[in-house]
Design a protein around this motif. Structure first.
Motif, PDB file in Angstrom:
ATOM      1  N   MET A   1       0.847  -1.197   0.000  1.00  0.00           N
ATOM      2  CA  MET A   1       0.000   0.000   0.000  1.00  0.00           C
ATOM      3  C   MET A   1       0.888   1.255   0.000  1.00  0.00           C
ATOM      4  O   MET A   1       1.931   1.280   0.621  1.00  0.00           O
ATOM      5  CB  MET A   1      -0.885  -0.015   1.247  1.00  0.00           C
ATOM      6  CG  MET A   1      -1.957   1.033   1.243  1.00  0.00           C
ATOM      7  SD  MET A   1      -3.139   0.745   2.584  1.00  0.00           S
ATOM      8  CE  MET A   1      -2.605   1.971   3.723  1.00  0.00           C
ATOM      9  N   ILE A   2       0.456   2.271  -0.722  1.00  0.00           N
ATOM     10  CA  ILE A   2       1.209   3.533  -0.787  1.00  0.00           C
ATOM     11  C   ILE A   2       1.208   4.168   0.615  1.00  0.00           C
ATOM     12  O   ILE A   2       0.194   4.154   1.303  1.00  0.00           O
ATOM     13  CB  ILE A   2       0.532   4.494  -1.789  1.00  0.00           C
ATOM     14  CG1 ILE A   2       0.501   3.867  -3.186  1.00  0.00           C
ATOM     15  CG2 ILE A   2       1.240   5.836  -1.835  1.00  0.00           C
ATOM     16  CD1 ILE A   2      -0.379   4.589  -4.184  1.00  0.00           C
ATOM     17  N   SER A   3       2.352   4.740   1.018  1.00  0.00           N
ATOM     18  CA  SER A   3       2.407   5.387   2.340  1.00  0.00           C
ATOM     19  C   SER A   3       1.886   6.819   2.234  1.00  0.00           C
ATOM     20  O   SER A   3       2.228   7.537   1.295  1.00  0.00           O
ATOM     21  CB  SER A   3       3.851   5.362   2.851  1.00  0.00           C
ATOM     22  OG  SER A   3       4.232   6.629   3.282  1.00  0.00           O
ATOM     23  N   THR A   4       1.065   7.215   3.215  1.00  0.00           N
ATOM     24  CA  THR A   4       0.529   8.594   3.163  1.00  0.00           C
ATOM     25  C   THR A   4       1.612   9.608   3.522  1.00  0.00           C
ATOM     26  O   THR A   4       1.541  10.747   3.105  1.00  0.00           O
ATOM     27  CB  THR A   4      -0.644   8.798   4.141  1.00  0.00           C
ATOM     28  OG1 THR A   4      -0.270   8.299   5.404  1.00  0.00           O
ATOM     29  CG2 THR A   4      -1.887   8.117   3.652  1.00  0.00           C
ATOM     30  N   THR A   5       2.617   9.165   4.276  1.00  0.00           N
ATOM     31  CA  THR A   5       3.653  10.113   4.703  1.00  0.00           C
ATOM     32  C   THR A   5       4.374  10.708   3.502  1.00  0.00           C
ATOM     33  O   THR A   5       4.496  11.929   3.365  1.00  0.00           O
ATOM     34  CB  THR A   5       4.678   9.403   5.624  1.00  0.00           C
ATOM     35  OG1 THR A   5       3.940   8.612   6.552  1.00  0.00           O
ATOM     36  CG2 THR A   5       5.523  10.400   6.386  1.00  0.00           C
ATOM     37  N   SER A   6       4.828   9.835   2.585  1.00  0.00           N
ATOM     38  CA  SER A   6       5.547  10.340   1.404  1.00  0.00           C
ATOM     39  C   SER A   6       4.573  11.085   0.488  1.00  0.00           C
ATOM     40  O   SER A   6       4.919  12.082  -0.146  1.00  0.00           O
ATOM     41  CB  SER A   6       6.202   9.186   0.654  1.00  0.00           C
ATOM     42  OG  SER A   6       5.208   8.244   0.296  1.00  0.00           O
ATOM     43  N   LEU A   7       3.354  10.604   0.446  1.00  0.00           N
ATOM     44  CA  LEU A   7       2.336  11.185  -0.428  1.00  0.00           C
ATOM     45  C   LEU A   7       2.030  12.635  -0.049  1.00  0.00           C
ATOM     46  O   LEU A   7       1.860  13.499  -0.905  1.00  0.00           O
ATOM     47  CB  LEU A   7       1.067  10.342  -0.270  1.00  0.00           C
ATOM     48  CG  LEU A   7      -0.069  10.553  -1.233  1.00  0.00           C
ATOM     49  CD1 LEU A   7       0.378  10.245  -2.643  1.00  0.00           C
ATOM     50  CD2 LEU A   7      -1.235   9.658  -0.872  1.00  0.00           C
ATOM     51  N   LEU A   8       1.975  12.899   1.248  1.00  0.00           N
ATOM     52  CA  LEU A   8       1.584  14.229   1.726  1.00  0.00           C
ATOM     53  C   LEU A   8       2.803  15.135   1.986  1.00  0.00           C
ATOM     54  O   LEU A   8       2.660  16.188   2.609  1.00  0.00           O
ATOM     55  CB  LEU A   8       0.723  14.106   2.992  1.00  0.00           C
ATOM     56  CG  LEU A   8      -0.528  13.224   2.842  1.00  0.00           C
ATOM     57  CD1 LEU A   8      -1.281  13.121   4.156  1.00  0.00           C
ATOM     58  CD2 LEU A   8      -1.463  13.737   1.740  1.00  0.00           C
ATOM     59  N   ALA A   9       3.962  14.709   1.492  1.00  0.00           N
ATOM     60  CA  ALA A   9       5.206  15.464   1.726  1.00  0.00           C
ATOM     61  C   ALA A   9       5.086  16.964   1.409  1.00  0.00           C
ATOM     62  O   ALA A   9       5.584  17.786   2.174  1.00  0.00           O
ATOM     63  CB  ALA A   9       6.361  14.841   0.955  1.00  0.00           C
ATOM     64  N   PRO A  10       4.415  17.366   0.298  1.00  0.00           N
ATOM     65  CA  PRO A  10       4.352  18.807   0.000  1.00  0.00           C
ATOM     66  C   PRO A  10       3.686  19.642   1.095  1.00  0.00           C
ATOM     67  O   PRO A  10       3.891  20.848   1.174  1.00  0.00           O
ATOM     68  CB  PRO A  10       3.541  18.887  -1.303  1.00  0.00           C
ATOM     69  CG  PRO A  10       3.644  17.529  -1.911  1.00  0.00           C
ATOM     70  CD  PRO A  10       3.770  16.570  -0.770  1.00  0.00           C
ATOM     71  N   VAL A  11       2.857  18.995   1.936  1.00  0.00           N
ATOM     72  CA  VAL A  11       2.167  19.767   2.988  1.00  0.00           C
ATOM     73  C   VAL A  11       2.498  19.243   4.390  1.00  0.00           C
ATOM     74  O   VAL A  11       1.774  19.522   5.353  1.00  0.00           O
ATOM     75  CB  VAL A  11       0.624  19.786   2.772  1.00  0.00           C
ATOM     76  CG1 VAL A  11       0.263  20.621   1.556  1.00  0.00           C
ATOM     77  CG2 VAL A  11       0.052  18.374   2.651  1.00  0.00           C
ATOM     78  N   GLU A  12       3.603  18.508   4.500  1.00  0.00           N
ATOM     79  CA  GLU A  12       3.946  17.887   5.797  1.00  0.00           C
ATOM     80  C   GLU A  12       4.089  18.950   6.892  1.00  0.00           C
ATOM     81  O   GLU A  12       3.549  18.818   7.992  1.00  0.00           O
ATOM     82  CB  GLU A  12       5.251  17.095   5.647  1.00  0.00           C
ATOM     83  CG  GLU A  12       5.568  16.266   6.875  1.00  0.00           C
ATOM     84  CD  GLU A  12       6.896  15.521   6.752  1.00  0.00           C
ATOM     85  OE1 GLU A  12       7.259  14.853   7.723  1.00  0.00           O
ATOM     86  OE2 GLU A  12       7.570  15.643   5.707  1.00  0.00           O
ATOM     87  N   ARG A  13       4.812  20.025   6.588  1.00  0.00           N
ATOM     88  CA  ARG A  13       5.011  21.086   7.586  1.00  0.00           C
ATOM     89  C   ARG A  13       3.672  21.757   7.931  1.00  0.00           C
ATOM     90  O   ARG A  13       3.385  22.050   9.090  1.00  0.00           O
ATOM     91  CB  ARG A  13       6.011  22.117   7.047  1.00  0.00           C
ATOM     92  CG  ARG A  13       6.724  22.907   8.150  1.00  0.00           C
ATOM     93  CD  ARG A  13       7.762  23.835   7.545  1.00  0.00           C
ATOM     94  NE  ARG A  13       7.137  24.882   6.733  1.00  0.00           N
ATOM     95  CZ  ARG A  13       6.623  25.992   7.245  1.00  0.00           C
ATOM     96  NH1 ARG A  13       6.627  26.199   8.542  1.00  0.00           N
ATOM     97  NH2 ARG A  13       6.082  26.906   6.461  1.00  0.00           N
TER      98      ARG A  13
END
Length: 323
Positions: A1-13
């Motif tokens: 399954m794709i990880s949401t952490t890497s997926l949401l990297a542009p808005v992580e901060r």
């Protein structure tokens, strides 16, 4: 399954800021409400809904930073979502969500209902302070849709005549309305043209439907550990979802078992076996894929950017939860 952490990297901060802000926004004067709120916002949710708001914001204000109003909209979106979960858990008499005790099991139903009401009221107040009537209308509609979705679900319990259209309408009210309207609201705060705002609404609507449809498949195929609740729990409570609706077309006896509300011995086991033995789950997977692919097509209105790419990858992530 794709990880949401890497997926949401542009808005992580942005999401870290959001989590800190949420606890302050809901820092109610009453210790129980504060405890309920902190418990909710610490419960380890993926924050996908506010992430979509932040990604749409970043994808539509390219070259500039997002505004405080965009950030506040993301916070309001998560507050509304959390309020709906608290009320859901009361209605479902759930003890666990994401394997963490629910507010109703920690305190009691009265406090849980009031905590949900408080979050809805608090989100409405912050919404009014955005001073954008169109955005206020969009998000107010979401709160109304949640209630309508729950009422429809309550009225249609064990109703074997439910159509696929009625199921999709209820799924829109319960899940897709928030994603669709908050995506459109983020675009409006970026002052995009009407066509682009509508396209982003359609992206959210289709993504939200795919999300709900996948959840409904996982109710039959996921483990309790993954779901954070027992498998088949929707069926037990009389909530008939797409896999059941498709299975009933093939297996008329399934209707009989459901209509008597699993009152005879082994009824539930028999019903679950019939659903597994039908085309119900595979047809529902096709339905989820259709909506996920439609969602991605609506992103053609955006200029290329990391945030636009992440919005597209979210449609793949939704489907990846099945595998």
């Amino acid at each position: 399954m794709i990880s949401t952490t890497s997926l949401l990297a542009p808005v992580e901060r942005d999401l870290h800021i959001l989590t800190d802000n949420l606890k302050q926004l809901v820092g109610a004067r009453h210790p129980i409400l504060r405890a309920a709120a902190e418990h909710l916002f610490d419960a380890g949710g993926k924050r996908i809904r506010p992430a979509i708001v932040l990604l749409v914001a970043r994808a539509t204000v390219q070259g500039e930073d997002i505004t405080q109003r965009h950030r506040r909209l993301a916070e309001i979106t998560e507050m509304i979502h959390t309020a709906s979960l608290v009320h859901d858990d009361v209605l479902d008499e759930a003890d666990l969500r994401r394997n963490v005790p629910t507010v109703n099991s920690l305190f009691d139903n009265r406090i849980a209902v009031l905590s949900g009401d408080f979050l809805f009221a608090q989100s409405s107040w912050y919404l009014a302070n955005l001073d954008n009537l169109e955005v206020v209308k969009l998000l107010s509609e979401v709160i109304r849709d949640f209630a309508e979705g729950e009422i429809l679900q309550g009225l249609n319990r064990f109703d074997t005549s439910i159509s696929l259209d009625a199921y999709l309408e209820k799924s829109y009210y319960k899940t897709a309305s928030l994603i669709a309207n908050s995506a459109k609201a983020a675009a409006i705060l970026s002052e995009v043209n009407e066509d682009k705002a509508v396209a982003l609404y359609e992206y959210g609507r289709n993504l939200g439907l795919a999300f709900q449809i996948v959840d409904d498949i996982l109710d039959f195929t996921g483990s309790t550990q993954v779901l954070g609740k027992p498998a088949g729990s929707d069926l037990v409570s009389g909530n008939l979802t797409a896999p059941v609706i498709y299975a009933m077309e093939e297996k008329p006896y399934l209707e009989v078992i459901i209509e008597r509300e699993f009152s005879e011995e082994n009824d539930l086991e028999q019903a679950l076996a019939m659903i597994q033995d039908s085309q119900g789950i595979s047809k529902t997977k096709k339905l989820a894929k259709k909506h996920a692919h439609q969602a991605k097509e609506y992103l053609d209105c955006l200029a290329p950017s990391d945030s636009a790419l992440a919005l597209g990858e979210l449609t793949d992530y939704v489907l990846s939860r099945l595998y």
